[in-house]
Every structure is written in structure tokens, then in C-alpha cells.
Design a protein around this motif. Sequence first.
Motif, PDB file in Angstrom:
ATOM      1  N   ILE A 163      -9.342 -40.645  -3.714  1.00 38.69           N
ATOM      2  CA  ILE A 163      -8.062 -40.309  -3.093  1.00 38.69           C
ATOM      3  C   ILE A 163      -7.866 -41.126  -1.813  1.00 38.69           C
ATOM      4  CG2 ILE A 163      -6.737 -38.459  -1.995  1.00 38.69           C
ATOM      5  CD1 ILE A 163      -8.303 -36.514  -3.866  1.00 38.69           C
ATOM      6  N   GLN A 164      -6.658 -41.689  -1.666  1.00 38.74           N
ATOM      7  CA  GLN A 164      -6.265 -42.384  -0.452  1.00 38.74           C
ATOM      8  C   GLN A 164      -5.262 -41.532   0.327  1.00 38.74           C
ATOM      9  OE1 GLN A 164      -7.647 -45.598   0.334  1.00 38.74           O
ATOM     10  NE2 GLN A 164      -8.968 -44.866  -1.328  1.00 38.74           N
ATOM     11  N   LEU A 165      -5.090 -41.861   1.607  1.00 37.41           N
ATOM     12  CA  LEU A 165      -4.289 -41.017   2.489  1.00 37.41           C
ATOM     13  C   LEU A 165      -2.828 -40.916   2.053  1.00 37.41           C
ATOM     14  CD1 LEU A 165      -5.676 -42.131   5.974  1.00 37.41           C
ATOM     15  CD2 LEU A 165      -6.379 -40.184   4.574  1.00 37.41           C
ATOM     16  N   ALA A 166      -2.283 -41.944   1.428  1.00 31.86           N
ATOM     17  CA  ALA A 166      -0.872 -41.935   1.041  1.00 31.86           C
ATOM     18  C   ALA A 166      -0.640 -41.383  -0.358  1.00 31.86           C
ATOM     19  CB  ALA A 166      -0.299 -43.360   1.126  1.00 31.86           C
ATOM     20  N   ASP A 167      -1.683 -40.882  -1.018  1.00 30.30           N
ATOM     21  CA  ASP A 167      -1.572 -40.458  -2.407  1.00 30.30           C
ATOM     22  C   ASP A 167      -0.904 -39.093  -2.552  1.00 30.30           C
ATOM     23  OD1 ASP A 167      -2.715 -42.704  -3.490  1.00 30.30           O
ATOM     24  OD2 ASP A 167      -4.737 -41.868  -3.600  1.00 30.30           O
ATOM     25  N   VAL A 168      -0.181 -38.937  -3.658  1.00 28.01           N
ATOM     26  CA  VAL A 168       0.263 -37.626  -4.137  1.00 28.01           C
ATOM     27  C   VAL A 168      -0.720 -37.212  -5.230  1.00 28.01           C
ATOM     28  CG1 VAL A 168       2.097 -36.357  -5.307  1.00 28.01           C
ATOM     29  CG2 VAL A 168       2.669 -38.098  -3.590  1.00 28.01           C
ATOM     30  N   VAL A 169      -1.384 -36.093  -4.999  1.00 29.96           N
ATOM     31  CA  VAL A 169      -2.496 -35.661  -5.851  1.00 29.96           C
ATOM     32  C   VAL A 169      -2.148 -34.322  -6.492  1.00 29.96           C
ATOM     33  CG1 VAL A 169      -4.943 -35.048  -5.929  1.00 29.96           C
ATOM     34  CG2 VAL A 169      -4.152 -36.844  -4.370  1.00 29.96           C
ATOM     35  N   VAL A 170      -2.348 -34.227  -7.810  1.00 30.15           N
ATOM     36  CA  VAL A 170      -2.119 -32.988  -8.550  1.00 30.15           C
ATOM     37  C   VAL A 170      -3.461 -32.457  -9.037  1.00 30.15           C
ATOM     38  CG1 VAL A 170      -1.010 -31.922 -10.555  1.00 30.15           C
ATOM     39  CG2 VAL A 170       0.155 -33.755  -9.293  1.00 30.15           C
ATOM     40  N   VAL A 171      -3.720 -31.161  -8.799  1.00 34.15           N
ATOM     41  CA  VAL A 171      -4.897 -30.483  -9.347  1.00 34.15           C
ATOM     42  C   VAL A 171      -4.395 -29.438 -10.325  1.00 34.15           C
ATOM     43  CG1 VAL A 171      -6.964 -29.127  -8.855  1.00 34.15           C
ATOM     44  CG2 VAL A 171      -6.173 -30.833  -7.194  1.00 34.15           C
ATOM     45  N   SER A 172      -4.709 -29.622 -11.599  1.00 34.47           N
ATOM     46  CA  SER A 172      -4.240 -28.711 -12.644  1.00 34.47           C
ATOM     47  C   SER A 172      -5.383 -27.812 -13.088  1.00 34.47           C
ATOM     48  CB  SER A 172      -3.706 -29.504 -13.836  1.00 34.47           C
ATOM     49  OG  SER A 172      -3.271 -28.614 -14.851  1.00 34.47           O
ATOM     50  N   GLY A 173      -5.185 -26.501 -12.957  1.00 36.18           N
ATOM     51  CA  GLY A 173      -6.221 -25.524 -13.271  1.00 36.18           C
ATOM     52  C   GLY A 173      -6.924 -25.105 -11.998  1.00 36.18           C
ATOM     53  N   LEU A 174      -6.676 -23.890 -11.541  1.00 35.05           N
ATOM     54  CA  LEU A 174      -7.165 -23.449 -10.231  1.00 35.05           C
ATOM     55  C   LEU A 174      -8.193 -22.334 -10.356  1.00 35.05           C
ATOM     56  CD1 LEU A 174      -3.733 -23.579  -8.403  1.00 35.05           C
ATOM     57  CD2 LEU A 174      -5.604 -25.234  -8.233  1.00 35.05           C
ATOM     58  N   GLY A 175      -9.094 -22.494 -11.333  1.00 37.23           N
ATOM     59  CA  GLY A 175     -10.257 -21.625 -11.395  1.00 37.23           C
ATOM     60  C   GLY A 175     -11.264 -22.043 -10.347  1.00 37.23           C
ATOM     61  N   ALA A 176     -12.532 -21.698 -10.552  1.00 33.53           N
ATOM     62  CA  ALA A 176     -13.544 -21.967  -9.530  1.00 33.53           C
ATOM     63  C   ALA A 176     -13.646 -23.455  -9.214  1.00 33.53           C
ATOM     64  CB  ALA A 176     -14.895 -21.427  -9.990  1.00 33.53           C
ATOM     65  N   ILE A 177     -13.746 -24.301 -10.241  1.00 28.27           N
ATOM     66  CA  ILE A 177     -13.888 -25.733  -9.984  1.00 28.27           C
ATOM     67  C   ILE A 177     -12.570 -26.316  -9.475  1.00 28.27           C
ATOM     68  CG2 ILE A 177     -14.257 -27.974 -11.089  1.00 28.27           C
ATOM     69  CD1 ILE A 177     -16.424 -26.687 -12.777  1.00 28.27           C
ATOM     70  N   GLY A 178     -11.449 -25.936 -10.079  1.00 26.16           N
ATOM     71  CA  GLY A 178     -10.165 -26.462  -9.639  1.00 26.16           C
ATOM     72  C   GLY A 178      -9.834 -26.064  -8.211  1.00 26.16           C
ATOM     73  N   MET A 179     -10.112 -24.808  -7.829  1.00 24.90           N
ATOM     74  CA  MET A 179      -9.840 -24.376  -6.461  1.00 24.90           C
ATOM     75  C   MET A 179     -10.766 -25.096  -5.487  1.00 24.90           C
ATOM     76  SD  MET A 179      -7.471 -22.289  -5.295  1.00 24.90           S
ATOM     77  CE  MET A 179      -7.235 -20.866  -6.377  1.00 24.90           C
ATOM     78  N   GLY A 180     -11.988 -25.375  -5.934  1.00 28.51           N
ATOM     79  CA  GLY A 180     -12.881 -26.177  -5.107  1.00 28.51           C
ATOM     80  C   GLY A 180     -12.372 -27.594  -4.961  1.00 28.51           C
ATOM     81  N   ILE A 181     -11.886 -28.182  -6.072  1.00 27.62           N
ATOM     82  CA  ILE A 181     -11.310 -29.532  -6.015  1.00 27.62           C
ATOM     83  C   ILE A 181     -10.158 -29.570  -5.020  1.00 27.62           C
ATOM     84  CG2 ILE A 181      -9.974 -31.237  -7.312  1.00 27.62           C
ATOM     85  CD1 ILE A 181     -11.642 -30.439  -9.786  1.00 27.62           C
ATOM     86  N   LEU A 182      -9.295 -28.563  -5.083  1.00 29.25           N
ATOM     87  CA  LEU A 182      -8.150 -28.508  -4.183  1.00 29.25           C
ATOM     88  C   LEU A 182      -8.611 -28.515  -2.723  1.00 29.25           C
ATOM     89  CD1 LEU A 182      -4.845 -27.540  -4.440  1.00 29.25           C
ATOM     90  CD2 LEU A 182      -5.879 -25.728  -3.096  1.00 29.25           C
TER      91      LEU A 182
END
Length: 326
Positions: A163-182
Motif C-alpha cells: 500500500i502507498q500513501l495515495a492509494d484507495v484500498v478496499v478490504v472485503s470481508g471483515l471477520g478476524a483476518i479482514g478486521m486485522g487487515i483493515l
Amino acid sequence: MSEKMMAVVVHAGDEFAYEAVDRPIAGPGEVIVKIEAAGICAADRKIYDKNHPWELPDPYFPGHEYVGRVVELGEGAAERTGLVLGDRAIAEILIPCRQCWFCHRGLYTHCDSPGVCVGSWAEYMRFPAGAIVHQVPDDVPPEQGAIIEPLACSVHAVNLARIQLADVVVVSGLGAIGMGILQVARLVTPKILVGLDVDEGLLMTAARLGADLVLNPTGHDVPGELRALTDGRGPDIYIEASGSVASLRTGFEVLRNAGRLVVFGVYGQEATLDFNLVSEFKELEILGGHLSPNAYPLAIKYLAKGLVDGAAMVTHTFPLDRYEEA
């Protein structure tokens, strides 16, 4: 007569039982911990639901998300691990052979002949000789210590995403791993961070934990809203952590040209996707995520320093004998 303990045991591949088994004893190089807390992985649920792709030993002792206290050290274990009695510790799932082509190149999670370190759904657990062991600070609550393993997977996913500072990032799926990714992605401070899930409670939690925008695919035009957010281009990075084929298709559809898709979900069915979007039309980059190489130390640090809100990711606790309800 061997000392007994209570444990959850899987027989014949997917038959769960709560029963008395022999308490493990430390052999040379081995560590015994008394389990303080253990988590339920999506993989454990797939085994319980008889819908998993793995060949399991019989019997199988589930549980690879946990933290425990060292109660016994086999000969040479203290010197190898740096642990002393009373330390809190965890071990990585895979035990690399340290001899194969992958291990020699640092890709130890792809070891040709790995051992495994599982079995935390029990009062005590053995770390086999050769396990990759990490000490856990005492000020990390046990329930949060049990999410170190999935959080380490989250760290690996974010590393893959680059991830770079100017990126738009989508995290799909907000279970344990997804919420951690977020939460880990938030530490990189991308321009916009979007969370997707069909669970409104998880979306509310994601918004509180730093998502700039949360969307429910069942009630929003996700592709349309993401394009509107990016002047029609689509997001730069899409991290798929739901295990949903529909989410994969959304990622293919919405990513901008030369965008990056990180696939970290486990899927119960094969996906049919238009790979012309990968080559001819968009030149997408697709990266698969597997486990958490070299990521445990960062996961432990983020929890210990409060950079990741571990308490927000623990919703319920149960005694071991209520594992079916859990």
C-alpha cells in the motif's frame, strides 16, 4: 498411569468430541504450555461443518489461535527458544524442515515437508522441537493473545498489498483476518480505506476502527460507489478476505487498470472469473496470501502497543466444554 486433561478431539476427519486424553509431556527440545485462551478459526468451522479441503490425521487436535504459559521445558528447549518457566508463548502453525528449496530461500510457509503445531483446544499443548516460538508480553490480555495468529496473517496480507500513501484500498470481508487487515492497513495511512461486509455490526466496528467508508453489498451499488469515489477509475488495491466468490468477482470488476488484487480468503467452491480482465483489458496483478511468514513479531508488537485494537475483535468467550455453542 498418564496424567489426563480435557480436550476437543476430531475423529474420522470431522467428528468432534470433548473428552479426556493424555496430558502431553515434554521430550527433548519440546515446550508444554497451559492454554490461557484459544480462538476459533474459519478453518475450524469448515472442519466442523464437514466442508473443508484438508486431509487431517485421526485423531486431530484442533486449535492454532491461542496463547499459553510455559509449564515444562524439555532438554535443550530453553536454550533453543529463550523461554523460561512462566513465560507466555505461542508457536507458528507450520514447523519448517529448514532443509528444502523453499526453506533455504526464506519461503518457510511453503516448506516441502513441514510439521504442524496445533492442538490448543485443550488444557495443555505441546510445541514440538523445531517449532518457531514467540514470547508474548504479560500485558497483552489472554483473549487478545489468542488473535495474534490471525493478526499475523493480516500483517502478511498488508505486506503483499504494498500500500502507498495515495492509494484507495478496499478490504472485503471483515471477520478476524479482514478486521486485522483493515487496522494494519490503517497504520500505513492510505488515502481512502474502504470496508465491505454483509454484516452491519462488523461494518460499524470497521468504521470505529478507522475505515473511511463502509459498504454493505446487499444494500449498496459497490462498484458504482467505488468508481464515484475514484473519478471513475476504481480502487488501487482490493484485498479479498471473505471467502466469497461474489467478492472476488467484484474485485476483478472494480479495480482500476493495473490494480492489485490480494486474495486471502478460503473458498468453498471454485470461482469462474473473466481472466481477460487480468490480461487484455486491465493488466491486473493478483497475489495469493498464505499464512503469516515473518509476521508474528509485528502482530505481537501492534497488540502490545495498542496500535491494533484487540479488544474490539473479541466478541464472546466460552469455556472449552461449550465449544459447539461457540
